[in-house]
Design a protein around this motif. Structure first.
Motif, PDB file in Angstrom:
ATOM      1  N   VAL A 181     -65.804 -19.159  83.637  1.00 61.72           N
ATOM      2  CA  VAL A 181     -66.243 -20.033  84.730  1.00 61.72           C
ATOM      3  C   VAL A 181     -67.734 -20.327  84.560  1.00 61.72           C
ATOM      4  O   VAL A 181     -68.464 -19.546  83.957  1.00 61.72           O
ATOM      5  N   ARG A 191     -69.974 -20.254  86.865  1.00 59.77           N
ATOM      6  CA  ARG A 191     -70.706 -19.240  87.638  1.00 59.77           C
ATOM      7  C   ARG A 191     -69.719 -18.551  88.579  1.00 59.77           C
ATOM      8  O   ARG A 191     -68.711 -19.127  88.969  1.00 59.77           O
ATOM      9  N   THR A 192     -70.051 -17.330  88.941  1.00 56.64           N
ATOM     10  CA  THR A 192     -69.164 -16.568  89.824  1.00 56.64           C
ATOM     11  C   THR A 192     -69.655 -16.541  91.263  1.00 56.64           C
ATOM     12  O   THR A 192     -68.947 -16.068  92.147  1.00 56.64           O
ATOM     13  N   ASN A 193     -70.879 -17.038  91.512  1.00 57.48           N
ATOM     14  CA  ASN A 193     -71.427 -16.990  92.876  1.00 57.48           C
ATOM     15  C   ASN A 193     -71.036 -18.197  93.705  1.00 57.48           C
ATOM     16  O   ASN A 193     -71.680 -18.531  94.685  1.00 57.48           O
ATOM     17  N   PHE A 204     -65.082 -20.972  92.583  1.00 57.91           N
ATOM     18  CA  PHE A 204     -64.701 -20.265  91.357  1.00 57.91           C
ATOM     19  C   PHE A 204     -64.213 -18.852  91.647  1.00 57.91           C
ATOM     20  O   PHE A 204     -63.272 -18.371  91.004  1.00 57.91           O
ATOM     21  N   SER A 205     -64.820 -18.163  92.603  1.00 58.56           N
ATOM     22  CA  SER A 205     -64.360 -16.808  92.927  1.00 58.56           C
ATOM     23  C   SER A 205     -62.953 -16.839  93.511  1.00 58.56           C
ATOM     24  O   SER A 205     -62.139 -15.948  93.246  1.00 58.56           O
ATOM     25  N   ILE A 256     -60.536 -17.420  90.599  1.00 58.33           N
ATOM     26  CA  ILE A 256     -60.387 -16.161  89.857  1.00 58.33           C
ATOM     27  C   ILE A 256     -59.463 -15.200  90.598  1.00 58.33           C
ATOM     28  O   ILE A 256     -58.570 -14.582  90.007  1.00 58.33           O
ATOM     29  N   GLN A 257     -59.683 -15.059  91.901  1.00 62.11           N
ATOM     30  CA  GLN A 257     -58.864 -14.135  92.699  1.00 62.11           C
ATOM     31  C   GLN A 257     -57.385 -14.488  92.616  1.00 62.11           C
ATOM     32  O   GLN A 257     -56.530 -13.610  92.461  1.00 62.11           O
ATOM     33  N   ILE A 276     -63.246 -11.498  83.012  1.00 59.32           N
ATOM     34  CA  ILE A 276     -64.009 -12.603  83.582  1.00 59.32           C
ATOM     35  C   ILE A 276     -65.344 -12.758  82.853  1.00 59.32           C
ATOM     36  O   ILE A 276     -66.093 -11.793  82.699  1.00 59.32           O
ATOM     37  N   GLN A 335     -68.827 -15.642  82.451  1.00 59.15           N
ATOM     38  CA  GLN A 335     -69.442 -16.828  83.036  1.00 59.15           C
ATOM     39  C   GLN A 335     -70.444 -17.441  82.069  1.00 59.15           C
ATOM     40  O   GLN A 335     -71.189 -16.726  81.390  1.00 59.15           O
TER      41      GLN A 335
END
Length: 360
Positions: A88, A90-92, A96-97, A100-101, A116, A118
């Motif tokens: 991804v 970015r994960t913040n 995107f989070s 991912i979940q 994971i 980034q």
């Protein structure tokens, strides 16, 4: 075969015996029990040909020795690592989070784990992520491209190895792989139409870079919507950036410095929209009556700030589920042949105070 040795050797003695080794192996367990390494391997994999007594003994010694399976070696032997790589930008980001979940939830049910990584919007970092995942022998890669990416050779590298590649949100048709996302062109049409219905006539767009397909489509949708509704296009009202909070602030200040300010600003990402909102609030500009504001992505903060930000809901949870299911379809096939296959989800415009002039 004598198993009483397990109980005769204390944990302390076992650790001492193996203290010079960096990592416990199957052979170490076999030596303690005086059985073959093959028998240990079968016991650890719950092979029905191994007695329950032996399995219990092996698992006890493995625990005492802090044995960790070598997944890479296992992958090389079996051809399956049961690992899926996720890349991804970015994960913040809530988008995107959430993706991912939901990828993880679907894959975990089928015995897969995810790794994971980034890119931080960097092409170089993205290439490093791909190399790392390929070295780890992942069974598939699910990715959303970095803003900087224009060279697709590293993604072609994934395909050349026969590994399923699933793209979401940001992808390129030229790769001819599965893609899950939304209709970015139509999303812009919906936003511009909404702003026009609020009485806006000079609509600016703070977009991502045209080199990225989704942002190019959003720009095209914006331009075509202006043309459709007979509104003039001014080049000074179309700005490109990385869509960070700082970018949103900078581009908003640039628009406010114009002799003829816009009466609405459509921002292609909620973080940049937040930056734009901060500037408007700091300059005491009435939102939405002087300048209406619309973001994109429905980040959680968009409904918490003042005023709340109108935004596009991208259905991140469904995108994650569909990406995982696409991979699982390939996991059941002996040979992998991918073609351009798109799953496009409908969007929803969540109208809030930042653009709702009729209820302000």
């Amino acid at each position: 075969m004598y198993y009483g040795v397990i109980f005769a050797i204390t944990i302390k003695q076992i650790y001492k015996k193996n203290s010079i080794k960096k990592k416990t192996t199957i052979k170490d367990i076999a030596n303690v029990l005086n059985i073959s390494a093959a028998a240990v391997s079968k016991a650890l994999h719950n092979d029905p040909r191994i007695s329950d007594k032996t399995k219990k003994a092996v698992k006890q010694v493995a625990e005492n020795l802090n044995y960790q399976p070598n997944h890479l070696a296992s992958a090389l032997r079996s051809g399956k690592s049961k690992l899926v790589g996720v890349i991804v930008p970015r994960t913040n980001s809530n988008f995107f989070s959430s993706v991912i979940q939901n990828i993880e939830q679907v894959l975990n049910k089928e015995g897969y784990n995810i790794i994971i990584t980034q890119s931080n919007e960097s092409f170089k970092k993205e290439c490093e992520c791909i190399d790392t995942l390929l070295y780890t022998q992942v069974d598939g890669i699910i990715a959303s491209m970095a803003n900087q990416t224009t060279d697709l050779s590293y993604y072609e590298k994934i395909k050349s190895k026969g590994i399923p590649l699933i793209l979401f949100d940001r992808g390129e048709n030229d790769l001819n792989v599965d893609y899950i996302g939304i209709d970015d062109y139509n999303s812009s049409q919906i936003i511009v139409k909404h702003l026009i219905e609020q009485g806006c006539k000079r609509i600016a767009h703070i977009g991502g870079y045209k080199r990225t397909r989704i942002f190019n489509n959003r720009i095209k949708g914006y331009l075509d919507a202006l043309k459709k509704h007979h509104l003039p296009l001014n080049e000074e009202l179309l700005l490109e950036c990385d869509l960070t909070i700082e970018d949103g602030r900078e581009k908003m200040l640039q628009l406010l410095a114009l002799k003829n300010r816009p009466d609405a600003v459509y921002v292609a990402g909620d973080y940049a929209a937040l930056g734009a909102l901060q500037v408007l609030n700091e300059q005491k500009i009435n939102i939405p009556n002087e300048i209406a504001l619309v973001g994109f992505g429905n980040e959680p903060f968009s409904s918490m700030v003042t005023p709340t930000i109108t935004s596009i809901e991208q259905h991140s949870s469904e995108i994650g589920k569909q990406a995982a299911l696409s991979f699982l379809d390939y996991s059941k096939k002996e040979t992998i042949t991918q073609t351009l296959t798109k799953k496009i989800l409908d969007v929803a415009l969540l109208v809030r105070a930042s653009s709702d002039r009729k209820n302000s």
